[in-house]
Each structure stands twice: as C-alpha cells, then as structure tokens.
Design an enzyme around this catalytic site. Structure first.
Site, PDB file in Angstrom:
ATOM      1  N   PHE A  94     -24.920 -17.378   0.960  1.00 35.01           N
ATOM      2  CA  PHE A  94     -24.740 -17.419  -0.501  1.00 35.01           C
ATOM      3  C   PHE A  94     -24.158 -18.739  -0.974  1.00 35.01           C
ATOM      4  O   PHE A  94     -24.247 -19.068  -2.152  1.00 35.01           O
ATOM      5  CB  PHE A  94     -23.851 -16.250  -0.961  1.00 35.01           C
ATOM      6  CG  PHE A  94     -22.370 -16.508  -0.813  1.00 35.01           C
ATOM      7  CD1 PHE A  94     -21.733 -16.293   0.394  1.00 35.01           C
ATOM      8  CD2 PHE A  94     -21.638 -16.980  -1.884  1.00 35.01           C
ATOM      9  CE1 PHE A  94     -20.373 -16.551   0.525  1.00 35.01           C
ATOM     10  CE2 PHE A  94     -20.273 -17.240  -1.755  1.00 35.01           C
ATOM     11  CZ  PHE A  94     -19.642 -17.024  -0.544  1.00 35.01           C
ATOM     12  N   LYS A  95     -23.551 -19.506  -0.071  1.00 35.22           N
ATOM     13  CA  LYS A  95     -22.901 -20.745  -0.490  1.00 35.22           C
ATOM     14  C   LYS A  95     -23.905 -21.760  -1.049  1.00 35.22           C
ATOM     15  O   LYS A  95     -23.522 -22.678  -1.760  1.00 35.22           O
ATOM     16  CB  LYS A  95     -22.093 -21.330   0.656  1.00 35.22           C
ATOM     17  CG  LYS A  95     -20.899 -20.439   0.983  1.00 35.22           C
ATOM     18  CD  LYS A  95     -19.960 -21.072   1.973  1.00 35.22           C
ATOM     19  CE  LYS A  95     -18.703 -20.236   2.144  1.00 35.22           C
ATOM     20  NZ  LYS A  95     -18.952 -19.008   2.933  1.00 35.22           N
TER      21      LYS A  95
END
Ligand SMILES: *Cc1c(COP(=O)(O)O)cnc(C)c1O
Length: 481
Positions: A129-130
């Site tokens: 998700f980063k």
C-alpha cells in the site's frame, strides 16, 4: 443508523484559506503544505498536522460517489494543499500517480465474508500500500523542486516496504537523490531486491547492522543535524511525512462510498506498525466520513495494543515476526493521535514524548485514554494466529492473504464494537511479497506477478554500514555532491 459521534475538530474551511501545518510539540513555525512536505519532522522534534480539517456534510460526501479514483483524490486533497497546485495541475499529477497501478479500480474491494471486505492496496509497482503515498510524494517533490530549482536528499528508514516504494517513487527524478536504510538480513528477499536492483544513479541502498528502530533512530539523528543539512536539504519519506498520510486518506473515502456511505457506516481493520495508515483513517473520520470503528491490528510487537488495554505506552525490544513491516518498537505517528486525544495540547504531547525518551514509557489515563478506547479497537495476532488465518481463509474462500493482511483479518473478526456495520480489512501487501509465510501456512508458494518475475536474476547494489549515525553520514557525504 448508529449514533455518529461528533468529530474532535469540526471546522469548515473557507475556500480562500491556505491550510497551515503546526507541530505537535508547539515550538516550530507554522508551515504551508509545500514547506511541511519538505520539512518532514518539525524542528522541535514534533510532527506536522493540519491546523484545522475540512468537514464534509453527508450530502457533500454523497456527491463524491462514483468518481474515478484520481478525481476523488483531487477532491479530498485540494483543501490540504493550498496554492501549490491549481485543480487542473493536481488532477494531472494524480492521474499520473495511479497509472503504474495494475488494477483498473486502483484500490478494488473484494468480499471475504457476509459482512467483511478486503480492500486490495497492493496493485502498485512494489506490491504494497505504500505505493499510494510514495508515487504521490515523489511527484509532489518533483513539482516543488522544479519550481524552486533546488536539490534534495530523500532519506528514509524501512522495515521493508517503504524503501522499495520510495525508490520506485523517486528513482530517476531530477533534483532528487534517495537514500534508504534497512536492517541488514531482516527484510525479505523480494523486498531487498526491489530496492537493490534499481539501477538509477540517484538511488542509494544502505544495509544497516541493527533492527528497524536503529535505522529509524539514525534517520532522526540526521534530520536533527543542522550541519549535515547545510550540504543538502533532507526530505523524510517515512510515514511522518504529511503528504503520505494525505494520499492514504483517499482510499478510506473510496471504500466507504463503495459500501454505501454516508447513509451506511463502515468499520476498518488496519494492519498497523508506525500508525500512519490508520491515522489517515482517523483523519477521514474527522472529515465527516461515518467510520464506526478503527481497529488497530498489531503483530507480536504490540506496543499500541498494550497501551490500549493498560494505558501504558512502554518500549520493549523488537521481536522479528512473519509480518516484518509491522515490527516496530514505537509507532511514530501515534504522536499525532496523542495530540488530538489531548485536545491538541502541544505541551501535554511534548511531555509524553519526553517521558518516552527519558524513561522508555508514558502513561495515558483519564479523558485521552477514554477517547482512544471510544474511537478505536485494538487486537494483537501472533505468528501462530497469523498462519492459521492464512490457512483457514484459503480453505474457506480460496483467497491467499499476505501475513500483514492476515493480522488485519484476525483483528476484524475479533473486534466487538459496532459489528452491525461491514468491516473493511486493508490488504496492505500482495502475498507474493511474503512467500515464506504463505508457504508455511498453506504449503503453496504464491507466484510473483509476471512483471516482477525477473527480480531474482538482476544484480544487486547496496552498501553495508554499522548501525551508527556517523558511519551513515560519512558514507552519504562521499556519494552525494
Ligand atoms: C508499512 C506496512 C504496514 C504498517 O503501516 P503503518 O502505516 O506503518 O502503520 C502494514 N502492512 C504492510 C504490508 C506495510 O508495508
């Protein structure tokens, strides 16, 4: 409809307002968005937070339903960015951000059970998700630096996923060098290779002897080192950078809207390490999004869950786990929540952080603790539980979870508050990023997506250094101008 609690800060921004950011510790100058992004950590050691938040009434939230992801992002982000970009520029920048994502919906929801959804946040270039935050941060930096004609060193510590996402967001950018510290031998093979196989000359991978907190401590020391910054301005990419939080607020809206907000409330279960991702959910909630519960899901490194139950926020050593991106000793962004829980009292926040520095702990009690328990739940899942969740979910649904997501799924199934509302577990990484844990749980090795299959054959490039700020400083001085 369940009772909607009044958000802690309710202030409507006038369109003409420029958003300012202030430090949680109260002794640093107020900055605008651009300056806060460049500053990262505040000069007084605190973290920048918006001075006030835009509040969306239910009809305004309803009007966001069905927008393409980049347009939704532009609507959510505009009030936070001041005059840095006009709406068309912001839309163009955001449009480019999500192009490298390999799913049309960007953050697709997948049903896991009758009242339980996964939000897949792992379709970006580095499968975690980063990418949402760092594809955005890289482009924002490029925009700022192009107009200023300045050069910066993007510096960050990673327990795995931040580093590769930061490198993917910054590699090849003009005006930017990127240096990433990671604990030697403590990130997965794939995580390491996603960093060390990037060939751009502006990328510097530093393998540090120590754990993630050692890396983070060195990075913090460099940010407080004025002399070092005279050579080159440093920009933080770890989750203390406000631009990262902001990019993550968007998908809370996206998921809640898909499940019927604002008429329906939603719960979120968030695999948590540095508290950046779940803090973005807290921001969304204060902006008026009906979130009935925010579930802090921890692995064995459970300082947050312990604090939630006992009131004592106390450091212990880090225990390596199957979900290494959550292996932290302290959660940096928790300071931002503490600030809010204390009615934005910077002196109270600074006192807690000082106690943490001096004694390795502080104690929450009274109203702040009551509020924490009112707005959040907290559940810990150890490695054994993580493995059994991966195994059971595969047997029951065919879905393969990565170990971080599995911690979130367990917490979603365990938390008891407001269970009449659907829960969305944030699927923070692709299972192929953590093949050993998945193999251990299921006996099957998840395949890497086709575009990453060659990763194992590419040459690696990194420098191994002692866990010491001076070693890192002198190395960096020798490789950047
Ligand atoms: C970084 C990370 C987390 C933890 O997120 P925080 O914002 O630090 O709480 C969880 N899962 C994965 C896969 C991560 O990379």
């Amino acid at each position: 409809m369940a009772e909607q609690r009044v958000p802690l800060i309710k202030k409507k921004l006038l369109l003409a307002d420029t958003m300012h950011y202030l430090s949680t510790r109260g002794h640093a100058p107020k900055l605008n968005f651009e300056e806060a992004v460049l500053a990262g950590l505040a000069g007084d050691g605190g973290l920048y937070v918006p001075e006030s938040l835009p509040y969306l009434e239910p009809p305004e939230i309803a009007a966001l339903a069905g927008l393409p992801y980049p347009e939704l992002a532009a609507r959510i982000m505009t009030p936070f960015m001041g005059e840095m970009l006009d709406e068309a520029e912001l839309l163009a920048l955001l449009g480019a951000c999500y192009v490298p994502f390999r799913h049309r919906a960007v953050a697709p929801l997948k049903q896991l059970g009758p009242n339980h959804w996964l939000m897949e946040l792992f379709h970006g270039p580095t499968l975690a998700f980063k990418d949402f935050a760092l594809q955005f941060l890289g482009r924002v930096l490029a925009h700022i630096l192009a107009t200023r004609g300045e050069r910066v060193l993007v510096l960050g510590a990673t327990s795995g996923d931040t580093g590769s996402a930061a490198i993917a967001g910054c590699s090849g950018l003009p005006h930017v060098d990127v240096a990433i510290l990671y604990p030697h031998g403590r990130v997965s093979d794939i995580q390491r290779r996603q960093m060390t196989t990037v060939t751009d000359a502006n990328v510097h991978c530093l393998a540090i002897d120590g754990d993630f907190d050692d890396c983070q401590r060195i990075v913090k020391a460099l940010f407080l080192d004025r002399a070092f910054q005279e050579r080159r301005r440093l920009v933080a990419v770890n989750s203390i950078n406000w631009a990262r939080i902001l990019a993550q607020v968007v998908y809370y809206f996206h998921a809640a809207l898909s499940l019927g907000a604002p008429a329906q409330a939603v719960r979120f279960s968030v695999p948590t390490g540095n508290f950046g991702d779940i803090y973005a959910g807290w921001i969304a909630r204060q902006m008026g999004l009906p979130i009935a519960d925010l579930i802090i899901a921890s692995n064995r490194n459970d300082i947050l869950t312990r604090c939630y139950h006992s009131g004592i926020y106390g450091m212990e050593g880090v225990t390596p786990s199957l979900s290494p991106s959550m292996d932290i000793q302290v959660s940096s962004n928790f300071e931002r929540l503490l600030f809010d829980l204390h009615d934005r009292d910077s002196a109270a926040t600074a006192a807690l952080m000082e106690s943490l520095r001096q004694n390795g702990s502080f104690m929450l009690s009274g109203r702040p603790l009551t509020r924490l328990r009112e707005h959040f739940s907290a559940v810990m899942a150890d490695d054994k539980t993580t493995l059994s969740v991966i195994r059971d979910v595969r047997q029951q649904t065919g879905e393969i979870l990565d170990p971080h997501t599995a911690v979130g799924v367990y917490a979603a199934n365990t938390a008891t508050r407001a269970r009449e509302w659907p829960v969305v577990t944030l699927a923070t990484a692709h299972p192929a990023k953590f093949p050993d844990a998945v193999m251990q749980a299921t006996g099957h090795r998840p395949a890497l997506p086709a575009h990453l299959k060659s990763l194992g054959e590419l040459p690696e490039r990194y420098t191994r250094l002692a866990g010491d700020a001076n070693a890192v400083k002198s190395h960096l001085a020798s490789v950047i101008s």
